[in-house]
Scaffold this active site. Structure first.
Site, PDB file in Angstrom:
ATOM      1  N   LYS A 168      33.400  47.742  44.966  1.00  0.00           N
ATOM      2  CA  LYS A 168      34.154  49.112  44.560  1.00  0.00           C
ATOM      3  C   LYS A 168      34.328  49.251  43.148  1.00  0.00           C
ATOM      4  O   LYS A 168      33.950  50.516  42.739  1.00  0.00           O
ATOM      5  CB  LYS A 168      35.871  48.846  45.033  1.00  0.00           C
ATOM      6  CG  LYS A 168      36.823  49.712  44.372  1.00  0.00           C
ATOM      7  CD  LYS A 168      38.241  49.422  44.908  1.00  0.00           C
ATOM      8  CE  LYS A 168      38.756  48.754  44.016  1.00  0.00           C
ATOM      9  NZ  LYS A 168      39.557  49.087  42.719  1.00  0.00           N
ATOM     10  N   ASN A 169      34.594  48.474  42.156  1.00  0.00           N
ATOM     11  CA  ASN A 169      34.739  48.361  40.921  1.00  0.00           C
ATOM     12  C   ASN A 169      33.283  49.086  40.025  1.00  0.00           C
ATOM     13  O   ASN A 169      33.397  49.188  38.939  1.00  0.00           O
ATOM     14  CB  ASN A 169      35.275  47.613  40.084  1.00  0.00           C
ATOM     15  CG  ASN A 169      36.810  47.446  40.665  1.00  0.00           C
ATOM     16  OD1 ASN A 169      37.197  48.332  41.014  1.00  0.00           O
ATOM     17  ND2 ASN A 169      37.430  46.225  40.393  1.00  0.00           N
TER      18      ASN A 169
ATOM     19  N   CYS B  70      51.089  51.292  36.738  1.00  0.00           N
ATOM     20  CA  CYS B  70      50.906  51.056  38.304  1.00  0.00           C
ATOM     21  C   CYS B  70      51.859  49.936  38.465  1.00  0.00           C
ATOM     22  O   CYS B  70      52.379  49.099  37.388  1.00  0.00           O
ATOM     23  CB  CYS B  70      49.668  50.801  38.654  1.00  0.00           C
ATOM     24  SG  CYS B  70      48.689  49.454  38.105  1.00  0.00           S
TER      25      CYS B  70
ATOM     26  N   ARG C 110      49.084  49.735  31.900  1.00  0.00           N
ATOM     27  CA  ARG C 110      47.859  50.246  32.063  1.00  0.00           C
ATOM     28  C   ARG C 110      47.669  51.321  30.909  1.00  0.00           C
ATOM     29  O   ARG C 110      47.042  52.381  31.243  1.00  0.00           O
ATOM     30  CB  ARG C 110      47.693  50.756  33.243  1.00  0.00           C
ATOM     31  CG  ARG C 110      48.026  49.702  34.479  1.00  0.00           C
ATOM     32  CD  ARG C 110      47.070  48.570  34.493  1.00  0.00           C
ATOM     33  NE  ARG C 110      45.582  48.606  34.978  1.00  0.00           N
ATOM     34  CZ  ARG C 110      45.234  48.798  36.044  1.00  0.00           C
ATOM     35  NH1 ARG C 110      46.075  48.552  37.285  1.00  0.00           N
ATOM     36  NH2 ARG C 110      43.980  48.776  36.313  1.00  0.00           N
TER      37      ARG C 110
ATOM     38  N   ASP D  27      41.338  39.630  39.285  1.00  0.00           N
ATOM     39  CA  ASP D  27      41.578  40.493  40.694  1.00  0.00           C
ATOM     40  C   ASP D  27      41.413  39.335  41.664  1.00  0.00           C
ATOM     41  O   ASP D  27      41.689  39.643  42.913  1.00  0.00           O
ATOM     42  CB  ASP D  27      40.322  41.277  40.750  1.00  0.00           C
ATOM     43  CG  ASP D  27      40.465  42.571  39.832  1.00  0.00           C
ATOM     44  OD1 ASP D  27      39.542  43.144  39.579  1.00  0.00           O
ATOM     45  OD2 ASP D  27      41.591  42.867  39.338  1.00  0.00           O
TER      46      ASP D  27
ATOM     47  N   ARG E 283      42.220  50.607  50.012  1.00  0.00           N
ATOM     48  CA  ARG E 283      41.331  50.850  48.774  1.00  0.00           C
ATOM     49  C   ARG E 283      40.487  50.195  48.588  1.00  0.00           C
ATOM     50  O   ARG E 283      39.420  50.596  47.720  1.00  0.00           O
ATOM     51  CB  ARG E 283      42.761  51.116  47.873  1.00  0.00           C
ATOM     52  CG  ARG E 283      43.821  52.002  47.906  1.00  0.00           C
ATOM     53  CD  ARG E 283      44.538  51.911  46.779  1.00  0.00           C
ATOM     54  NE  ARG E 283      43.778  52.258  45.585  1.00  0.00           N
ATOM     55  CZ  ARG E 283      44.024  52.107  44.276  1.00  0.00           C
ATOM     56  NH1 ARG E 283      45.272  51.720  44.034  1.00  0.00           N
ATOM     57  NH2 ARG E 283      43.398  51.951  43.353  1.00  0.00           N
TER      58      ARG E 283
HETATM   59  C1  EPZ Z   1      39.432  47.228  35.809  1.00  0.00           C
HETATM   60  O1  EPZ Z   1      40.712  47.719  35.248  1.00  0.00           O
HETATM   61  C2  EPZ Z   1      39.480  46.980  37.083  1.00  0.00           C
HETATM   62  N1  EPZ Z   1      39.446  48.286  37.700  1.00  0.00           N
HETATM   63  C3  EPZ Z   1      40.855  46.133  37.578  1.00  0.00           C
HETATM   64  O2  EPZ Z   1      40.640  46.059  38.898  1.00  0.00           O
HETATM   65  C4  EPZ Z   1      40.471  44.834  36.979  1.00  0.00           C
HETATM   66  O3  EPZ Z   1      41.843  44.061  37.326  1.00  0.00           O
HETATM   67  C5  EPZ Z   1      40.560  45.002  35.316  1.00  0.00           C
HETATM   68  O4  EPZ Z   1      39.520  45.797  35.102  1.00  0.00           O
HETATM   69  C6  EPZ Z   1      40.202  43.717  34.739  1.00  0.00           C
HETATM   70  O5  EPZ Z   1      39.244  43.082  35.194  1.00  0.00           O
HETATM   71  C7  EPZ Z   1      38.446  48.959  37.815  1.00  0.00           C
HETATM   72  O6  EPZ Z   1      37.263  48.300  37.472  1.00  0.00           O
HETATM   73  C8  EPZ Z   1      38.261  50.477  38.566  1.00  0.00           C
HETATM   74  P1  EPZ Z   1      41.231  46.741  31.539  1.00  0.00           P
HETATM   75  P2  EPZ Z   1      41.019  48.432  34.064  1.00  0.00           P
HETATM   76  O7  EPZ Z   1      40.913  48.091  30.780  1.00  0.00           O
HETATM   77  O8  EPZ Z   1      39.446  48.916  33.219  1.00  0.00           O
HETATM   78  C9  EPZ Z   1      44.963  46.600  28.531  1.00  0.00           C
HETATM   79  C10 EPZ Z   1      41.258  46.048  41.180  1.00  0.00           C
HETATM   80  O9  EPZ Z   1      42.203  45.411  41.673  1.00  0.00           O
HETATM   81  N2  EPZ Z   1      44.507  47.832  28.191  1.00  0.00           N
HETATM   82  O10 EPZ Z   1      40.163  45.754  31.550  1.00  0.00           O
HETATM   83  O11 EPZ Z   1      41.946  49.417  33.831  1.00  0.00           O
HETATM   84  C11 EPZ Z   1      45.582  46.812  30.032  1.00  0.00           C
HETATM   85  O12 EPZ Z   1      46.699  47.276  29.964  1.00  0.00           O
HETATM   86  C12 EPZ Z   1      41.460  46.818  39.922  1.00  0.00           C
HETATM   87  O13 EPZ Z   1      40.351  46.390  41.640  1.00  0.00           O
HETATM   88  C13 EPZ Z   1      45.138  48.285  27.022  1.00  0.00           C
HETATM   89  O14 EPZ Z   1      45.962  47.940  26.420  1.00  0.00           O
HETATM   90  O15 EPZ Z   1      41.351  47.085  33.055  1.00  0.00           O
HETATM   91  C14 EPZ Z   1      45.398  45.407  30.858  1.00  0.00           C
HETATM   92  O16 EPZ Z   1      46.453  44.767  30.248  1.00  0.00           O
HETATM   93  C15 EPZ Z   1      43.155  46.342  39.436  1.00  0.00           C
HETATM   94  N3  EPZ Z   1      44.543  49.628  26.469  1.00  0.00           N
HETATM   95  C16 EPZ Z   1      44.099  44.864  30.013  1.00  0.00           C
HETATM   96  O17 EPZ Z   1      44.087  45.537  28.836  1.00  0.00           O
HETATM   97  C17 EPZ Z   1      43.574  50.386  27.257  1.00  0.00           C
HETATM   98  O18 EPZ Z   1      42.972  51.259  26.554  1.00  0.00           O
HETATM   99  C18 EPZ Z   1      42.915  45.080  30.936  1.00  0.00           C
HETATM  100  O19 EPZ Z   1      42.631  46.201  31.339  1.00  0.00           O
HETATM  101  C19 EPZ Z   1      42.906  49.497  28.238  1.00  0.00           C
HETATM  102  C20 EPZ Z   1      43.201  48.359  28.616  1.00  0.00           C
END
Ligand code: EPZ
Length: 426
Positions: free
Chosen positions: A22-23, A118, A123, A314, A406
């Site tokens: 998915k990701n 969420c 996020r 995840d 999802r």
């Molecule tokens: C991706 O989300 C995945 N989703 C998530 O999977 C996964 O948990 C996550 O990466 C971590 O591996 C997809 O790929 C569609 P991040 P993403 O940006 O990109 C902080 C699932 O269950 N952050 O790596 O949104 C954020 O708040 C989903 O399939 C900032 O502060 O995750 C978090 O604490 C859930 N500012 C951390 O970084 C930003 O601009 C990691 O977020 C971006 C992120």
């Protein structure tokens, strides 16, 4: 509202075919915006998030067709007719944010709703925005929307150092940089297999990207991208989920189509619990089948989630479900998200013994979980309740099943084929 009812206590046996990721699929679909030539994606899973992304891209003017039988998704962005990603879609799927970089790169401007928080955290997308600003874009937020505009002549390559290895942040900046003028270096880039799969597809489309798989991506921008045909990598988180299903029921199951090396930290933790993990069949240079079986008791193993190649956040909820029945105790620390223990209270309603202190949860193994009616809050928390239900005595009813749909294709069918007593009820 649909619900899933699991009658627990049966060891699983049989095999599960792992679907496409998915990701990886979501950013790959968004990459179609970058070119006016056809992008054909194979092994795209039939999930509600994929349907939502197709709906969003169609709204932008991309021609999208998906055949559930062949799992082929054909996309063609002849022209982008709408540069706005509306709140009503983005609020349903945060990953919609990955259209921001491609829209800005292709059209020179983009208006994308802020995804909002969420269940697992606020996020923010500040790192996405800062990266695009570094490429020369003028970005401001108004009325809950991100308004981005590239300079005349287009985005300009530069060096970007990410404060955190954000996955979709890296993906957005990467897709913007491939059409920027000059060279872009992204330091502290995310290395998740899904990011690498996107980069590999962009290279097939004609992008010049070095350092794929490392934390430093070097992109030489080009003026246009061609089409490509690309097969989505198997979903490593789905594989981890079904590995736990086999372990938590003391079963013996085989996972088909797994890139073993995408989950090395997970396999290491799982084997330290006493679960036996073995590659049983090689399908290609990186894709194998994996047999998971349990000869004895499950020992408690501490884990700490980290960006790739660390233990994947995840898979944290799923591993916690397994630890609830370990023969001693385990400390589970979540370092990626600030609120990813929503499954704890529901697992405790099934007689698990879990105490949360800030970012750590101490799981003391109990002899037996007991079925209950439980509520899901996010995709991975939901599936951890299904896993606990497979091991629990009696019936477990999981509500709000839409969370599961999802990210998991035909979950009850795949589990039924391994002997689980699991039904979906209207
Ligand atoms: C991706 O989300 C995945 N989703 C998530 O999977 C996964 O948990 C996550 O990466 C971590 O591996 C997809 O790929 C569609 P991040 P993403 O940006 O990109 C902080 C699932 O269950 N952050 O790596 O949104 C954020 O708040 C989903 O399939 C900032 O502060 O995750 C978090 O604490 C859930 N500012 C951390 O970084 C930003 O601009 C990691 O977020 C971006 C992120």
């Amino acid at each position: 509202m649909e619900k899933i009812v699991v009658s627990g206590g049966r060891p699983l046996s049989g095999s599960v075919k792992i679907s496409g990721s998915k990701n990886a699929s979501l950013p790959l679909m968004a990459a179609s915006i970058l070119s006016d030539a056809p992008l054909v994606l194979h092994n795209v899973p039939k999930l509600s998030d994929i349907t939502l992304m197709a709906e969003l891209l169609t709204h932008h003017g991309v021609q999208v067709s998906y055949d559930p039988a062949t799992q082929v998704c054909a996309l063609k962005a002849n022209s982008i007719t709408n540069i706005t990603a509306q709140y009503d879609i983005v609020s349903k799927m945060r990953a919609s944010i990955v259209v921001l970089g491609p829209l800005l790169a292709r059209c020179g401007k983009a208006t994308v709703s802020l995804p909002g928080g969420c269940a697992i955290g606020t996020r923010p997308v500040n790192m996405h925005i800062d990266g695009l600003r570094a490429l020369g874009a003028d970005v401001f937020i108004e009325n809950g929307y991100i308004h981005a505009k590239a300079p005349k002549g287009g985005l300009v390559g530069t060096t970007i150092v990410l404060p955190f290895a954000t996955v979709t942040g890296t993906e957005n900046i990467l897709m913007a940089a491939v059409l920027a003028r000059g060279q872009t270096t992204i330091k502290n880039a995310a290395k998740e297999p899904e990011v690498c799969d996107l980069a590999a597809c962009l290279v097939k489309m004609g992008a010049q990207i070095d350092g794929i798989g490392t934390d430093t991506l070097v992109i030489s921008g080009c003026t246009r991208l061609a089409g490509a045909s690309h097969s989505v990598i198997p979903d490593r988180i789905e594989a981890a989920t079904y590995a736990v299903a086999g372990a938590i029921t003391h079963g013996d199951i085989t996972l088909k189509n797994v890139i073993f090396d995408d989950l090395l930290a997970f396999w290491d933790s799982l084997t330290r619990t006493g679960v036996v993990v073995e590659k049983t069949h090689t399908r290609s240079d990186s894709v194998v089948d994996v047999r998971v079986h349990v000869p004895g008791d499950i020992k408690g193993v501490d884990i700490m989630t980290e960006p790739y190649p660390g233990f994947p956040t995840d898979a944290q909820a799923q591993f916690m479900a397994l630890m609830t029945i370990c023969d001693d105790a385990a400390m589970i620390t979540e370092t990626v998200f600030e609120n990813r223990f929503m499954h704890v209270s529901e697992l405790c309603r099934m007689c698990a013994n879990i105490t949360v202190h800030k970012a750590s949860a101490l799981v003391r193994g109990v002899g037996q979980l007991v079925g209950a009616t439980v509520m899901a809050t996010d995709l991975r928390a939901s599936v951890s309740l299904v896993l606990a239900g497979l091991a629990a005595k009696g019936d477990t009813t999981i509500q709000r099943v839409y969370h599961i749909d999802r990210g998991y294709e035909r979950i009850e069918q795949k589990l039924q084929e391994c002997g689980a007593l699991i039904e979906r009820e209207k």
